[in-house]
Write a protein that holds these residues in place. Structure first.
Motif, PDB file in Angstrom:
ATOM      1  N   GLY A   1      38.883  -5.983  14.974  1.00 53.68           N
ATOM      2  CA  GLY A   1      37.173  -6.159  15.305  1.00 53.68           C
ATOM      3  C   GLY A   1      36.975  -7.490  15.159  1.00 53.68           C
ATOM      4  O   GLY A   1      37.927  -8.288  15.036  1.00 53.68           O
ATOM      5  N   ILE A   2      36.055  -7.616  16.094  1.00 57.43           N
ATOM      6  CA  ILE A   2      35.651  -8.896  16.617  1.00 57.43           C
ATOM      7  C   ILE A   2      34.341  -9.724  15.787  1.00 57.43           C
ATOM      8  O   ILE A   2      33.374  -8.628  15.398  1.00 57.43           O
ATOM      9  N   ILE A   3      34.537 -10.444  15.088  1.00 54.74           N
ATOM     10  CA  ILE A   3      33.638 -11.001  13.342  1.00 54.74           C
ATOM     11  C   ILE A   3      32.700 -12.213  14.419  1.00 54.74           C
ATOM     12  O   ILE A   3      33.816 -13.251  14.597  1.00 54.74           O
ATOM     13  N   THR A   4      31.624 -12.363  14.628  1.00 53.81           N
ATOM     14  CA  THR A   4      30.431 -13.654  15.388  1.00 53.81           C
ATOM     15  C   THR A   4      29.800 -13.950  13.753  1.00 53.81           C
ATOM     16  O   THR A   4      29.297 -13.394  13.592  1.00 53.81           O
ATOM     17  N   GLN A   5      30.147 -15.401  13.487  1.00 59.51           N
ATOM     18  CA  GLN A   5      29.921 -16.113  12.667  1.00 59.51           C
ATOM     19  C   GLN A   5      27.753 -16.549  12.999  1.00 59.51           C
ATOM     20  O   GLN A   5      28.435 -17.076  14.403  1.00 59.51           O
TER      21      GLN A   5
ATOM     22  N   HIS B   1      25.609 -13.830  23.562  1.00 62.55           N
ATOM     23  CA  HIS B   1      26.719 -13.462  23.010  1.00 62.55           C
ATOM     24  C   HIS B   1      27.523 -12.074  22.751  1.00 62.55           C
ATOM     25  O   HIS B   1      28.547 -12.008  23.374  1.00 62.55           O
ATOM     26  N   LEU B   2      26.552 -11.746  22.745  1.00 61.08           N
ATOM     27  CA  LEU B   2      26.673  -9.840  22.060  1.00 61.08           C
ATOM     28  C   LEU B   2      26.801  -9.252  23.270  1.00 61.08           C
ATOM     29  O   LEU B   2      27.598  -8.413  23.058  1.00 61.08           O
ATOM     30  N   ASP B   3      26.075  -9.555  24.377  1.00 66.69           N
ATOM     31  CA  ASP B   3      26.191  -8.722  25.618  1.00 66.69           C
ATOM     32  C   ASP B   3      28.077  -9.241  26.474  1.00 66.69           C
ATOM     33  O   ASP B   3      28.628  -8.058  26.778  1.00 66.69           O
ATOM     34  N   ARG B   4      28.235 -10.389  26.382  1.00 69.36           N
ATOM     35  CA  ARG B   4      29.693 -11.080  26.400  1.00 69.36           C
ATOM     36  C   ARG B   4      30.889 -10.075  25.729  1.00 69.36           C
ATOM     37  O   ARG B   4      31.994  -9.505  26.325  1.00 69.36           O
ATOM     38  N   LEU B   5      30.645 -10.312  24.440  1.00 68.53           N
ATOM     39  CA  LEU B   5      31.908  -9.520  23.451  1.00 68.53           C
ATOM     40  C   LEU B   5      31.847  -8.040  23.600  1.00 68.53           C
ATOM     41  O   LEU B   5      32.648  -7.528  23.518  1.00 68.53           O
TER      42      LEU B   5
ATOM     43  N   LEU C   1      35.489  -3.281  22.303  1.00 63.08           N
ATOM     44  CA  LEU C   1      36.704  -4.043  20.873  1.00 63.08           C
ATOM     45  C   LEU C   1      35.119  -3.453  19.859  1.00 63.08           C
ATOM     46  O   LEU C   1      33.719  -4.116  20.190  1.00 63.08           O
ATOM     47  N   PRO C   2      34.523  -2.914  18.502  1.00 59.60           N
ATOM     48  CA  PRO C   2      33.766  -3.370  17.753  1.00 59.60           C
ATOM     49  C   PRO C   2      33.333  -4.955  16.994  1.00 59.60           C
ATOM     50  O   PRO C   2      34.552  -5.475  17.544  1.00 59.60           O
ATOM     51  N   VAL C   3      32.184  -4.822  17.261  1.00 58.06           N
ATOM     52  CA  VAL C   3      31.665  -6.348  17.185  1.00 58.06           C
ATOM     53  C   VAL C   3      30.758  -6.582  15.694  1.00 58.06           C
ATOM     54  O   VAL C   3      30.326  -5.660  15.756  1.00 58.06           O
ATOM     55  N   ILE C   4      30.969  -7.662  14.892  1.00 53.36           N
ATOM     56  CA  ILE C   4      30.148  -7.638  14.287  1.00 53.36           C
ATOM     57  C   ILE C   4      29.770  -9.255  13.709  1.00 53.36           C
ATOM     58  O   ILE C   4      30.737  -9.191  13.678  1.00 53.36           O
ATOM     59  N   VAL C   5      28.547  -8.409  12.691  1.00 55.34           N
ATOM     60  CA  VAL C   5      27.519  -9.849  13.366  1.00 55.34           C
ATOM     61  C   VAL C   5      27.700 -10.818  11.763  1.00 55.34           C
ATOM     62  O   VAL C   5      27.302  -9.738  10.819  1.00 55.34           O
TER      63      VAL C   5
END
Length: 242
Positions: free
Chosen positions: A4-8, A33-37, A42-46
């Motif tokens: 998963g992608i974790i973005t801070q 940013h979230l649109d691009r990810l 992949l699952p994305v988590i902020v």
């Protein structure tokens, strides 16, 4: 293997307060940013903080259907570890939310290489050596390595910057792999940290349809329009620990 992608993300940035909540092309930089990810598949988590200032981030992520983990503002390492545990990840892609034009294909290529190597001690990145424009950075590493770093890291810089314990190989068991870029443009800043960065990114998004472009396209535009690169060429990147 669940990756998963974790973005801070946080609103209390120092050089440009609430920078990711500013808008370009009628959307916030965080939404871009979230649109691009999302294009990685992949699952994305902020991963944000428990501060009240970050409620707008929670709201925007919710509107985008992206889950949020809230933790310490300064101990970002523990925040990432908590997010990885909560979502039962096997490996993490770390990115930062001040990269509104991050290229999903670049990130996906790094993940593909990580999967192919099948090594829990591997750390894959495209920024151990600067060959990409700033704003395209990613890091991929296993959750066991992340949890070991959380348990062992004592330096404040390692707690704040999440991966320095890993890419400095302080535990002595990490295998580092840098995936370079041959397309040039390492001198460009496509990241959001100052007002001049905001001006460049806004111009790219509103006048050049940058949200539809990949890294190579963006480098081509920057090379063809030196006046764009000049907007933020004087900005110095913060050093580790600053």
């Amino acid at each position: 293997m669940k990756i998963g992608i974790i973005t801070q993300a946080r609103a209390t940035s120092t050089r440009l307060p609430a920078k990711i909540l500013l808008t370009a092309g009628k959307r916030t930089f965080l939404e871009h940013h979230l649109d691009r990810l999302a294009r990685t598949g992949l699952p994305v988590i902020v991963a944000t903080t428990t501060n009240a200032d970050d409620e707008p981030i929670v709201g925007l992520a919710g509107e985008a259907g992206v889950p949020v983990f809230r933790g310490s503002e300064l101990d970002v390492l523990s925040r990432f570890a908590g997010a990885a545990r909560e979502h039962e990840l096997d490996a993490v892609v770390r990115v930062t939310s001040d990269c509104p034009l991050i290229d999903a294909e670049v990130v996906a290529a790094g993940v593909d290489r990580y999967r192919a190597e099948n090594d829990e001690n591997l750390y894959v990145s495209n920024c151990l050596e600067r060959t990409y424009p700033r704003g395209m950075d990613y890091e991929v590493f296993s959750v066991p390595q992340l949890l070991r770093a959380e348990a062992r890291a004592t330096l404040q810089a390692d707690r704040e910057h999440v991966t320095s314990y890993l890419h400095q190989n302080r535990g002595g068991d990490v295998r580092l792999l840098n995936l370079p870029w041959q397309g040039g443009g390492s001198q460009y800043r496509l990241t959001l940290d100052t007002e001049d960065d905001r001006l460049l990114l806004t111009t790219l998004i509103e006048d050049y349809a940058a949200t539809t472009l990949n890294c190579a396209d963006l480098v081509e535009i920057m090379a063809a329009h030196p006046e764009l690169a000049a907007l933020n060429a004087h900005i110095e990147q913060k050093k580790l620990g600053e």
